[in-house]
Design a protein around this motif. Structure first.
Motif, PDB file in Angstrom:
ATOM      1  N   MET A 290      44.336  54.938  44.722  1.00  0.00           N
ATOM      2  CA  MET A 290      43.950  53.595  45.143  1.00  0.00           C
ATOM      3  C   MET A 290      45.101  52.847  45.795  1.00  0.00           C
ATOM      4  SD  MET A 290      40.773  53.366  44.696  1.00  0.00           S
ATOM      5  CE  MET A 290      40.702  51.656  45.200  1.00  0.00           C
ATOM      6  N   ALA A 291      46.332  53.183  45.441  1.00  0.00           N
ATOM      7  CA  ALA A 291      47.477  52.550  46.104  1.00  0.00           C
ATOM      8  C   ALA A 291      47.493  52.931  47.585  1.00  0.00           C
ATOM      9  CB  ALA A 291      48.774  52.971  45.420  1.00  0.00           C
ATOM     10  N   GLU A 292      47.197  54.200  47.882  1.00  0.00           N
ATOM     11  CA  GLU A 292      47.158  54.651  49.272  1.00  0.00           C
ATOM     12  C   GLU A 292      45.971  54.053  50.011  1.00  0.00           C
ATOM     13  OE1 GLU A 292      48.148  58.926  49.899  1.00  0.00           O
ATOM     14  OE2 GLU A 292      48.089  59.023  47.708  1.00  0.00           O
ATOM     15  N   VAL A 293      44.845  53.917  49.321  1.00  0.00           N
ATOM     16  CA  VAL A 293      43.663  53.326  49.955  1.00  0.00           C
ATOM     17  C   VAL A 293      43.948  51.889  50.372  1.00  0.00           C
ATOM     18  CG1 VAL A 293      41.283  52.560  49.553  1.00  0.00           C
ATOM     19  CG2 VAL A 293      42.011  54.828  48.785  1.00  0.00           C
ATOM     20  N   LEU A 294      44.546  51.111  49.489  1.00  0.00           N
ATOM     21  CA  LEU A 294      44.838  49.712  49.804  1.00  0.00           C
ATOM     22  C   LEU A 294      45.843  49.593  50.942  1.00  0.00           C
ATOM     23  CD1 LEU A 294      44.974  48.146  46.225  1.00  0.00           C
ATOM     24  CD2 LEU A 294      43.287  47.669  48.006  1.00  0.00           C
ATOM     25  N   ARG A 295      46.848  50.452  50.940  1.00  0.00           N
ATOM     26  CA  ARG A 295      47.823  50.392  52.032  1.00  0.00           C
ATOM     27  C   ARG A 295      47.164  50.767  53.360  1.00  0.00           C
ATOM     28  NH1 ARG A 295      52.970  49.659  52.990  1.00  0.00           N
ATOM     29  NH2 ARG A 295      53.942  50.689  54.786  1.00  0.00           N
ATOM     30  N   ALA A 296      46.320  51.797  53.320  1.00  0.00           N
ATOM     31  CA  ALA A 296      45.627  52.194  54.545  1.00  0.00           C
ATOM     32  C   ALA A 296      44.708  51.084  55.037  1.00  0.00           C
ATOM     33  CB  ALA A 296      44.834  53.479  54.292  1.00  0.00           C
ATOM     34  N   ALA A 297      44.049  50.384  54.114  1.00  0.00           N
ATOM     35  CA  ALA A 297      43.172  49.272  54.504  1.00  0.00           C
ATOM     36  C   ALA A 297      43.980  48.143  55.131  1.00  0.00           C
ATOM     37  CB  ALA A 297      42.406  48.765  53.283  1.00  0.00           C
ATOM     38  N   LEU A 299      46.927  48.493  56.717  1.00  0.00           N
ATOM     39  CA  LEU A 299      47.420  48.934  58.022  1.00  0.00           C
ATOM     40  C   LEU A 299      46.293  48.984  59.050  1.00  0.00           C
ATOM     41  CD1 LEU A 299      49.921  51.769  57.003  1.00  0.00           C
ATOM     42  CD2 LEU A 299      50.380  49.362  57.522  1.00  0.00           C
ATOM     43  N   ASP A 300      45.076  49.151  58.558  1.00  0.00           N
ATOM     44  CA  ASP A 300      43.917  49.139  59.462  1.00  0.00           C
ATOM     45  C   ASP A 300      43.768  47.785  60.145  1.00  0.00           C
ATOM     46  OD1 ASP A 300      41.276  50.715  60.152  1.00  0.00           O
ATOM     47  OD2 ASP A 300      40.636  48.668  59.633  1.00  0.00           O
ATOM     48  N   LYS A 301      44.318  46.750  59.527  1.00  0.00           N
ATOM     49  CA  LYS A 301      44.229  45.399  60.100  1.00  0.00           C
ATOM     50  C   LYS A 301      45.225  45.185  61.247  1.00  0.00           C
ATOM     51  CE  LYS A 301      41.174  43.668  57.174  1.00  0.00           C
ATOM     52  NZ  LYS A 301      39.872  43.142  57.619  1.00  0.00           N
ATOM     53  N   LEU A 302      46.195  46.082  61.373  1.00  0.00           N
ATOM     54  CA  LEU A 302      47.162  45.964  62.468  1.00  0.00           C
ATOM     55  C   LEU A 302      46.511  46.496  63.743  1.00  0.00           C
ATOM     56  CD1 LEU A 302      50.480  47.150  60.767  1.00  0.00           C
ATOM     57  CD2 LEU A 302      49.381  44.904  60.707  1.00  0.00           C
ATOM     58  N   LYS A 303      46.462  45.675  64.755  1.00  0.00           N
ATOM     59  CA  LYS A 303      45.768  46.042  65.993  1.00  0.00           C
ATOM     60  C   LYS A 303      46.743  46.094  67.173  1.00  0.00           C
ATOM     61  CE  LYS A 303      41.865  45.977  63.777  1.00  0.00           C
ATOM     62  NZ  LYS A 303      41.210  47.261  63.396  1.00  0.00           N
ATOM     63  N   ALA A 406      32.616  50.019  56.048  1.00  0.00           N
ATOM     64  CA  ALA A 406      33.289  50.674  57.175  1.00  0.00           C
ATOM     65  C   ALA A 406      34.797  50.722  56.959  1.00  0.00           C
ATOM     66  CB  ALA A 406      32.958  49.948  58.476  1.00  0.00           C
ATOM     67  N   LEU A 407      35.375  49.597  56.508  1.00  0.00           N
ATOM     68  CA  LEU A 407      36.813  49.559  56.240  1.00  0.00           C
ATOM     69  C   LEU A 407      37.172  50.533  55.125  1.00  0.00           C
ATOM     70  CD1 LEU A 407      39.662  48.409  56.509  1.00  0.00           C
ATOM     71  CD2 LEU A 407      38.966  46.526  55.005  1.00  0.00           C
ATOM     72  N   LEU A 408      36.395  50.534  54.056  1.00  0.00           N
ATOM     73  CA  LEU A 408      36.653  51.445  52.940  1.00  0.00           C
ATOM     74  C   LEU A 408      36.597  52.895  53.405  1.00  0.00           C
ATOM     75  CD1 LEU A 408      37.163  51.929  49.929  1.00  0.00           C
ATOM     76  CD2 LEU A 408      34.702  51.707  49.542  1.00  0.00           C
ATOM     77  N   ALA A 409      35.642  53.219  54.253  1.00  0.00           N
ATOM     78  CA  ALA A 409      35.512  54.587  54.750  1.00  0.00           C
ATOM     79  C   ALA A 409      36.724  54.989  55.583  1.00  0.00           C
ATOM     80  CB  ALA A 409      34.230  54.724  55.568  1.00  0.00           C
ATOM     81  N   ARG A 410      37.187  54.067  56.452  1.00  0.00           N
ATOM     82  CA  ARG A 410      38.359  54.392  57.281  1.00  0.00           C
ATOM     83  C   ARG A 410      39.615  54.550  56.418  1.00  0.00           C
ATOM     84  NH1 ARG A 410      36.123  50.228  60.438  1.00  0.00           N
ATOM     85  NH2 ARG A 410      37.791  48.769  59.840  1.00  0.00           N
ATOM     86  N   ALA A 411      39.772  53.654  55.433  1.00  0.00           N
ATOM     87  CA  ALA A 411      40.987  53.659  54.619  1.00  0.00           C
ATOM     88  C   ALA A 411      41.052  54.842  53.664  1.00  0.00           C
ATOM     89  CB  ALA A 411      41.085  52.356  53.824  1.00  0.00           C
ATOM     90  N   SER A 412      39.905  55.390  53.293  1.00  0.00           N
ATOM     91  CA  SER A 412      39.879  56.446  52.271  1.00  0.00           C
ATOM     92  C   SER A 412      39.333  57.762  52.801  1.00  0.00           C
ATOM     93  CB  SER A 412      39.024  55.986  51.088  1.00  0.00           C
ATOM     94  OG  SER A 412      37.672  55.804  51.474  1.00  0.00           O
ATOM     95  N   SER A 413      39.311  57.919  54.120  1.00  0.00           N
ATOM     96  CA  SER A 413      38.637  59.076  54.718  1.00  0.00           C
ATOM     97  C   SER A 413      39.171  60.404  54.207  1.00  0.00           C
ATOM     98  CB  SER A 413      38.752  59.021  56.245  1.00  0.00           C
ATOM     99  OG  SER A 413      40.126  59.020  56.632  1.00  0.00           O
ATOM    100  N   THR A 414      40.478  60.482  53.943  1.00  0.00           N
ATOM    101  CA  THR A 414      41.078  61.731  53.453  1.00  0.00           C
ATOM    102  C   THR A 414      41.408  61.666  51.968  1.00  0.00           C
ATOM    103  OG1 THR A 414      43.318  60.998  54.024  1.00  0.00           O
ATOM    104  CG2 THR A 414      42.078  62.180  55.727  1.00  0.00           C
ATOM    105  N   LEU A 415      41.015  60.582  51.319  1.00  0.00           N
ATOM    106  CA  LEU A 415      41.436  60.368  49.933  1.00  0.00           C
ATOM    107  C   LEU A 415      40.291  60.404  48.934  1.00  0.00           C
ATOM    108  CD1 LEU A 415      43.877  57.401  50.667  1.00  0.00           C
ATOM    109  CD2 LEU A 415      44.561  59.707  49.993  1.00  0.00           C
ATOM    110  N   LEU A 416      39.126  59.888  49.325  1.00  0.00           N
ATOM    111  CA  LEU A 416      38.008  59.752  48.399  1.00  0.00           C
ATOM    112  C   LEU A 416      36.778  60.475  48.928  1.00  0.00           C
ATOM    113  CD1 LEU A 416      38.271  55.917  47.567  1.00  0.00           C
ATOM    114  CD2 LEU A 416      39.332  57.828  46.335  1.00  0.00           C
TER     115      LEU A 416
END
Length: 691
Positions: A290-297, A299-303, A406-416
């Motif tokens: 979950m630490a990686e998921v939150l960080r990925a979420a 970083l997903d906000k950086l455009k 959608a955000l959860l799917a992008r952030a956890s695509s390789t994790l969950l």
């Protein structure tokens, strides 16, 4: 030979007079401290400066530390061997006491000269000729026990000296006592370990790991007074009842620069818990992924814009390409700062790019500086920054990660997995303040806070008890609060019973997030048990080959005493037999704990009350030390009673989806007794247990 506890010791009158002189010396120290404090109070009244107020605060702390009440001042003495050392005699006690000439009357147990009092043996006397222990009631010496360390034949060869054995066998009062008079050698080495390390302490039931952790805190506060009086020490326990049980130990040792909390109480002041997760979701939220998921979420906000961004400033303009903006983001992220701090770095990098463009056009230095200043404060750059790198908030980040599929799917695509994402997803509330945060969300919120803005509060040292039961995300919560990775981690893998419990100390260290290049990590093991009688510990240890095969079983110094009293009854008679078992010891011992699987607690309480007993329901009351307590097995960890009645051991194995967890909880329940253990059962005992 060793002199047994006896009031007939030839030196008892002399030693009693010495203890009386120590009390007088302490009272004189208190008088001097109070007089100095009054001087400080007067300085505040007359000057009211910051310096005067700080001095008064220190004087108040000094005066308070001398208030020992009726506590025993001195619990023994050591005589140095004149052939090996200076030949001095030192009286060892709870605090430093000196006479009017500033000569020591009693030395604090934490000073280096007191180490041999705890560690000397016949094989290694550490420069001592004699170690003398006092058995006291207040300041009155009841008995004296001598060990002539220069004569190996006179030193006790096995077990415990009588004063120590008497202490560990004392009736339980409902609060943990300090062990400052009875610290064993292996415990003392852990207590005095350096501040600048992460120390893992693995210890079985009754080995004193909790007491060792608390006394280590007291030692570090003494040894590093200036640093830790400001940075403080944090003690993290498994639940409020446990903290209530241990709460008086550090104050009894004169240490108040300590905060005691659970992981939940550290965080729920800021985030209100109003929801509840099912067990699968609770465990998933505690997973290190979950630490990686939150960080990925985040970083997903950086455009990065698709086209060049033109930024007008006065009569001029600068242009930033997608490549330049992307490189600026990477540069800022490489600093490993909280994202909101890294945002400022991102802004500075873009401004440097703009400045270089102006310089390359041949614009004068003064005009360049003026143009860059106008660009920094202007709306075009601010809008670009907001689109490319927004400000982050902990609650918003967690709410959006869990609430946006959608955000959860992008952030956890390789994790969950898809199933795990379905467990995590919940519809967000319209207002963040209305969010139904759960207990497991607290660690996610703290992770998001650390990602966004860093950790606001750090401590000079953190002691974590029952650490094996914390989830990986909860361990990250406590790990980031320890400045420079200074931690004492206490626990027993064999007692790992929480849904998100850890299976090894390596997993615990990994979850804490310690920088092992900066902080030494080492493990110490306590294998000698002092609380649980040998026959009871041996009985419970039969579970270890199944529940924790990699753990060294602890052995008890208390070799005597009866084994468990097993009572086999019919299912219809189970409650009545439990009531009778509790009644059989009523009045004989001070505290009795009836440890019951959760589904049976109400029935046992009703049965006891119907029989005229007045049991404390520890689910509703934090009162400890009652004559009779009914304890839900789930919260018994860390507690102790003179007598324990364990009800239906086979039912423990069915409390959790994994039988192994239930057997570990049974191991905990079987090792809470200081004197007697009764087991009442209608079903066969779990297979590992044989009489």
């Amino acid at each position: 030979m060793s002199t047994p506890d006896s009031p007939d010791h030839p030196d008892i009158a002399h030693e009693q007079a010495y203890l009386h002189s120590a009390r007088v010396a302490l009272e004189e120290m208190v008088d001097r401290a109070e007089a100095t404090l009054e001087f400080g109070e007067r300085a505040v009244r007359e000057e009211n400066t910051a310096e005067a107020r700080i001095a008064r605060s220190h004087l108040k702390d000094r005066t308070a530390s001398l208030n020992l009440g009726n506590a025993t001042l001195c619990f023994g003495r050591i005589d140095e061997d004149p052939l090996l050392a200076a030949g001095d005699t030192w009286y060892v006690g709870r605090r430093h006491i000196e006479n009017a000439d500033t000569e020591p009357v009693v030395v604090d147990w934490r000073v280096p000269v007191a180490i041999p009092f705890y560690r000397a043996t016949s094989a290694d006397p550490q420069g001592l000729a004699l170690r003398r222990r006092f058995t006291c009631e207040g300041d009155t010496i009841v008995a004296i026990f001598d060990e002539n360390l220069d004569d190996p034949d006179s030193v006790i060869g096995a077990g415990l000296p009588d004063p120590l054995l008497a202490e560990v066998e004392r009736a339980r009062s409902g609060e943990m006592r300090d062990i400052v008079a009875t610290i064993a050698g292996e415990q003392d080495e852990i207590i005095r370990a350096p501040l600048a390390e992460c120390l893992i302490v693995q210890g079985g039931p009754g080995t004193g790991k909790t007491a060792v952790g608390l006394h280590r805190a007291a030692f570090l506060l003494y040894e590093h007074r200036e640093e830790l009086s400001t940075d403080r020490v944090l003690v993290v326990g498994p639940n409020r009842m446990f903290l209530r049980y241990v709460g008086n130990v550090l104050p009894s040792l004169g240490e108040t620069a300590v905060s005691q909390a659970t992981v939940r109480s550290l965080l729920d002041v800021k985030y209100r818990v109003r929801g509840e997760d099912d067990i699968e979701t609770h465990v998933l939220k505690g997973d290190i992924r979950m630490a990686e998921v939150l960080r990925a979420a985040a970083l997903d906000k950086l455009k990065v814009p698709a086209d060049d961004e033109r930024l007008p400033v006065g009569a001029r303009s600068v242009s930033l390409s997608p490549t330049q903006i992307s490189l600026a983001q990477k540069t800022a992220l490489a600093r490993n700062l909280p994202l909101n701090s890294a945002r400022s770095v991102f802004t500075q990098v873009l401004l440097r790019e703009a400045k270089q463009q102006l310089i390359d056009r041949g614009i004068g230095e003064l005009q360049v500086d003026q143009t860059v200043a106008a660009l920094r404060s202007g709306d075009p750059l601010k809008r670009l920054i907001s689109r490319c790198w927004p400000n982050f908030g902990a609650t918003t980040l967690v709410q959006q990660t869990l609430g946006n599929k959608a955000l959860l799917a992008r952030a956890s695509s390789t994790l969950l997995t898809d199933q795990e994402r379905a467990l995590l997803h919940r519809k967000p509330t319209k207002k963040t303040a209305d969010e139904q945060w759960t207990e497991a969300d607290l660690a996610l919120l703290d992770e998001a806070q650390a990602l966004s803005a860093g950790t606001a509060t750090q401590y000079g040292h953190v002691v974590v008890d029952e650490a094996q039961d914390l989830s990986a995300m909860a361990l990250r919560v406590v790990g980031r609060r320890a400045r420079k990775g200074s931690l004492t981690i206490l626990g027993d893998i064999a007692q790992a019973t929480a849904p998100s419990a850890q299976s090894s100390w390596d997993d615990v260290v990994a979850a804490l997030g310690i920088d092992t290049d900066q902080t030494n990590v080492r493990t110490a093991e306590l294998t000698v048990g002092y609380r649980v009688p040998g026959p009871l510990l041996d009985f419970a240890n039969q579970l270890l080959p199944v529940t924790a095969p990699e753990i060294t079983p602890s052995t008890s110094v208390r070799h005597g005493g009866p084994g468990p009293n097993l009572q086999t009854v019919s299912p219809d008679d189970l409650i009545a037999a439990t009531v009778a078992a509790a009644g059989d010891v009523a009045g004989e011992f001070q505290t009795t704990g009836v440890i019951v699987p959760s589904p049976m607690v109400d029935a046992v309480l009703q049965g006891l009350k119907a029989d005229g007993a007045d049991p404390v329901d520890t689910r509703k009351s934090e009162t400890l030390g009652a004559a009779l307590s009914v304890v839900d097995a789930a919260v018994v960890k860390g507690l102790e009673f003179d007598v324990v009645v364990v009800v239906e051991p086979a039912a423990f194995a069915t409390l959790y989806p994994e039988e192994l967890t239930g057997l570990r909880l049974l191991y905990v329940a079987l090792t809470r007794a200081v004197q007697r253990l009764t087991i009442v059962h209608s079903q066969p005992l779990p297979a590992p247990l044989t009489v």
